[in-house]
Motif scaffolding. Sequence first.
Motif, mmCIF file in Angstrom:
data_model
loop_
_atom_site.group_PDB
_atom_site.id
_atom_site.type_symbol
_atom_site.label_atom_id
_atom_site.label_comp_id
_atom_site.label_asym_id
_atom_site.label_seq_id
_atom_site.Cartn_x
_atom_site.Cartn_y
_atom_site.Cartn_z
ATOM 1 N N ASN A 281 0.809 -1.321 -0.007
ATOM 2 C CA ASN A 281 0.130 -0.004 0.104
ATOM 3 C C ASN A 281 0.790 1.098 0.015
ATOM 4 O OD1 ASN A 281 -2.759 -1.248 0.886
ATOM 5 N ND2 ASN A 281 -1.086 -2.143 2.218
ATOM 6 N N PHE A 282 1.840 1.316 -0.668
ATOM 7 C CA PHE A 282 2.960 2.260 -0.874
ATOM 8 C C PHE A 282 2.414 3.480 -0.757
ATOM 9 C CE2 PHE A 282 6.348 4.766 -2.156
ATOM 10 C CZ PHE A 282 7.552 4.284 -1.506
ATOM 11 N N ASP A 283 1.648 4.059 -1.677
ATOM 12 C CA ASP A 283 1.118 5.214 -1.819
ATOM 13 C C ASP A 283 0.466 6.056 -0.679
ATOM 14 O OD1 ASP A 283 2.467 5.315 -4.436
ATOM 15 O OD2 ASP A 283 0.502 4.915 -5.404
ATOM 16 N N VAL A 284 -0.220 5.078 0.081
ATOM 17 C CA VAL A 284 -1.054 5.380 1.038
ATOM 18 C C VAL A 284 -0.258 5.460 2.450
ATOM 19 C CG1 VAL A 284 -3.317 4.999 2.385
ATOM 20 C CG2 VAL A 284 -2.926 4.007 0.115
ATOM 21 N N LEU A 285 0.727 4.480 2.348
ATOM 22 C CA LEU A 285 1.195 4.514 4.013
ATOM 23 C C LEU A 285 2.857 4.907 4.064
ATOM 24 C CD1 LEU A 285 0.333 0.840 4.948
ATOM 25 C CD2 LEU A 285 -0.579 2.894 5.679
ATOM 26 N N PHE A 286 3.535 4.816 3.002
ATOM 27 C CA PHE A 286 4.831 5.209 3.011
ATOM 28 C C PHE A 286 5.242 6.599 3.826
ATOM 29 C CE2 PHE A 286 9.120 6.560 1.758
ATOM 30 C CZ PHE A 286 9.885 5.257 1.944
ATOM 31 N N ASP A 287 4.861 7.761 3.091
ATOM 32 C CA ASP A 287 4.927 9.078 3.465
ATOM 33 C C ASP A 287 4.540 9.135 4.935
ATOM 34 O OD1 ASP A 287 6.409 9.636 1.190
ATOM 35 O OD2 ASP A 287 4.819 10.784 0.248
ATOM 36 N N SER A 288 3.434 8.719 5.016
ATOM 37 C CA SER A 288 2.930 8.976 6.661
ATOM 38 C C SER A 288 3.617 8.270 7.559
ATOM 39 C CB SER A 288 1.212 8.166 6.703
ATOM 40 O OG SER A 288 0.742 8.305 5.514
ATOM 41 N N VAL A 289 4.154 7.048 7.354
ATOM 42 C CA VAL A 289 4.867 6.198 8.310
ATOM 43 C C VAL A 289 6.002 7.004 8.540
ATOM 44 C CG1 VAL A 289 6.204 4.314 8.868
ATOM 45 C CG2 VAL A 289 4.252 3.914 7.773
ATOM 46 N N VAL A 290 6.891 7.639 7.555
ATOM 47 C CA VAL A 290 8.164 8.416 7.598
ATOM 48 C C VAL A 290 7.856 9.628 8.379
ATOM 49 C CG1 VAL A 290 9.533 9.873 6.450
ATOM 50 C CG2 VAL A 290 9.158 7.692 5.331
ATOM 51 N N THR A 291 6.848 10.336 8.010
ATOM 52 C CA THR A 291 6.583 11.510 8.688
ATOM 53 C C THR A 291 6.126 11.354 10.411
ATOM 54 O OG1 THR A 291 5.588 12.440 6.793
ATOM 55 C CG2 THR A 291 5.101 13.755 8.696
ATOM 56 N N LEU A 292 5.285 10.566 10.548
ATOM 57 C CA LEU A 292 5.011 10.187 12.142
ATOM 58 C C LEU A 292 6.038 9.777 13.080
ATOM 59 C CD1 LEU A 292 1.630 7.898 11.787
ATOM 60 C CD2 LEU A 292 2.143 9.793 13.186
ATOM 61 N N THR A 293 7.089 8.921 12.178
ATOM 62 C CA THR A 293 8.205 8.439 13.208
ATOM 63 C C THR A 293 9.224 9.402 13.374
ATOM 64 O OG1 THR A 293 8.965 7.629 11.139
ATOM 65 C CG2 THR A 293 7.816 6.038 12.625
ATOM 66 N N THR A 294 9.540 9.948 11.972
ATOM 67 C CA THR A 294 10.981 10.706 12.025
ATOM 68 C C THR A 294 10.426 12.248 12.267
ATOM 69 O OG1 THR A 294 10.682 11.236 9.748
ATOM 70 C CG2 THR A 294 11.979 9.616 10.451
ATOM 71 N N GLU A 295 9.247 12.920 12.303
ATOM 72 C CA GLU A 295 8.931 14.316 12.470
ATOM 73 C C GLU A 295 8.214 14.667 13.622
ATOM 74 O OE1 GLU A 295 7.633 15.982 8.766
ATOM 75 O OE2 GLU A 295 9.279 15.157 7.838
ATOM 76 N N MET A 296 7.150 13.325 13.786
ATOM 77 C CA MET A 296 6.226 13.411 15.100
ATOM 78 C C MET A 296 6.991 12.939 16.176
ATOM 79 S SD MET A 296 3.399 14.817 13.875
ATOM 80 C CE MET A 296 3.082 15.611 12.369
ATOM 81 N N SER A 297 7.437 11.712 16.142
ATOM 82 C CA SER A 297 7.784 11.117 17.507
ATOM 83 C C SER A 297 9.178 11.220 17.657
ATOM 84 C CB SER A 297 7.412 9.408 16.975
ATOM 85 O OG SER A 297 7.650 8.829 18.117
ATOM 86 N N GLN A 298 10.115 11.255 16.836
ATOM 87 C CA GLN A 298 11.286 11.131 17.124
ATOM 88 C C GLN A 298 11.897 12.134 17.964
ATOM 89 O OE1 GLN A 298 14.122 10.262 13.822
ATOM 90 N NE2 GLN A 298 15.844 9.368 15.538
ATOM 91 N N PRO A 299 11.632 13.440 17.681
ATOM 92 C CA PRO A 299 12.095 14.633 18.228
ATOM 93 C C PRO A 299 11.322 14.776 19.654
ATOM 94 C CG PRO A 299 11.418 15.469 15.955
ATOM 95 C CD PRO A 299 10.986 13.944 16.181
ATOM 96 N N LEU A 300 10.216 14.241 19.857
ATOM 97 C CA LEU A 300 9.569 14.401 20.998
ATOM 98 C C LEU A 300 10.189 13.480 21.986
ATOM 99 C CD1 LEU A 300 7.267 16.258 21.779
ATOM 100 C CD2 LEU A 300 5.519 14.114 21.216
ATOM 101 N N LEU A 301 10.704 12.375 21.392
ATOM 102 C CA LEU A 301 11.340 11.301 22.364
ATOM 103 C C LEU A 301 12.742 11.846 22.828
ATOM 104 C CD1 LEU A 301 10.178 8.007 20.615
ATOM 105 C CD2 LEU A 301 9.594 8.565 22.989
ATOM 106 N N GLY A 302 13.432 12.583 21.653
ATOM 107 C CA GLY A 302 14.651 13.408 22.168
ATOM 108 C C GLY A 302 14.446 14.086 23.184
#
Length: 449
Positions: free
Chosen positions: A371-392
């Motif tokens: 489901n590349f078109d639907v999922l790929f970008d969202s997973v990247v954004t959610l993990t690297t932009e939303m979650s990672q800095p907050l955990l830092g």
Amino acid sequence: MASPRGEFSSRFGFLMAAAGSAVGLGNIWGFPTNAAENGGAAFLFAYLLLAFALAYPALMAELIIGRHARANGVTALQLIATGAKSRAFGTMVGVLGIITVSFILSFYAIVSGWMLAFLIQPFAVWLGLDGFANWLVSDGVTRNALFVVVFMLLTILIISAGVKEGIEKWATRLMPSLVLILLCLIFYVMTLPGATEGLRAYLVPNFAALAQPNLLVSAMGQAFFSLSLGVGTMLVYGSYISKSENLPLIGSLVALLDVGIAVLAGLLILPAMYVALASGVEIYSDSGALIAGPGLIISVLPALFDSMGIIGGVVAAAFFALMVIASLTSSISMLEVPVSFVVEKKAVRRPAAAVFIGGVIAIISLVIVANFDVLFDSVVTLTTEMSQPLLGLFFCIFAGWIWNRSTILDEIRQGSPEAGSGFFWRIWPFYIRFICPIAILLVYLQQFT
Ligand code: PHE
């Protein structure tokens, strides 16, 4: 007595492993294109500032917590908690880190799988297998699925072998080869027409770009992703460092290596793009911006290699070998986070844990592939932009506000007895308590405005 948890056998071994984790697609792909899009050397300047002023202190927080606790992320944070509330907070941060890093690995493995396919392609051409060679470089669900699985198998194999025999052994082999290949490619590309144009785009600063609010957001995201922060990777690697090691020193070496390789990668990628332009390859998208995302690595550069004739195959093989090495030394550090947790908490054997968790992550990757078109970008954004800095940010709160200051100093003193009066200790506690959390929060919130 050898520690039953495993330990890096030498400073060099740790440096290669930690630099291997840090140096990845983020450096060779993310950094140069971010720089090209955001004012060249102006971005470089912002990046260096943020990497040393914000990311390095956060990296140190993870390394110190890890070495002190000598445990996986969740246990480590629980251990330094001071009461029921901070313990629950620690559990939450640790578990969120495990979830985030597993999802990062699920998309990282897809891109790494492409790199593997592109690495094999020149060999298929030399063997005269033209149909197969074409299939390797054409986007398709079967190809993507197959190579995700192969890449995950390699990652699982290394992690199953343990800290010394797996992570350290492979990192010390692969990282020097990475630097060597990178340098050879830079020298070669510099001799080609158009390269100096690319150097100019990279190194001549457009300081007006510094005023763009997005520049700081991109530079901070880049710095946190690149140093593998927030998700417990560096904490777990820190937990395998010998107590006699000088932590501030090796932490700064890791940061220097990471930043250094990103800067070097810029010297390869941007000149290569302009060489491609000079030989007729399109490097701007319809909107007039430089092609950045996947298109850069899987269409612009291969078109350039094609235009080089016979030598193109050799250059392509070297380039994609570089990408695969960079990916693999990072992916093993990602898988180590959940594996160390399961091995220590559930008393499962390491190979079984690696196969099981790696298998689950591979399945998530396959779902994304389908489901590349639907999922790929969202997973990247959610993990690297939303979650990672907050955990830092949470890690900084742990090290700055929850953990006892004198225990931290005792931990650092173990490998550098004079640390109490050194530069690091004069600056770092203040940084990690006030500057890092506030700055991370400010930049973080900016993306929502
Ligand atoms: N630092 C790696 C890179 O630059 C990515 C990474 C992120 C690795 C999080 C581990 C944990 O590609």
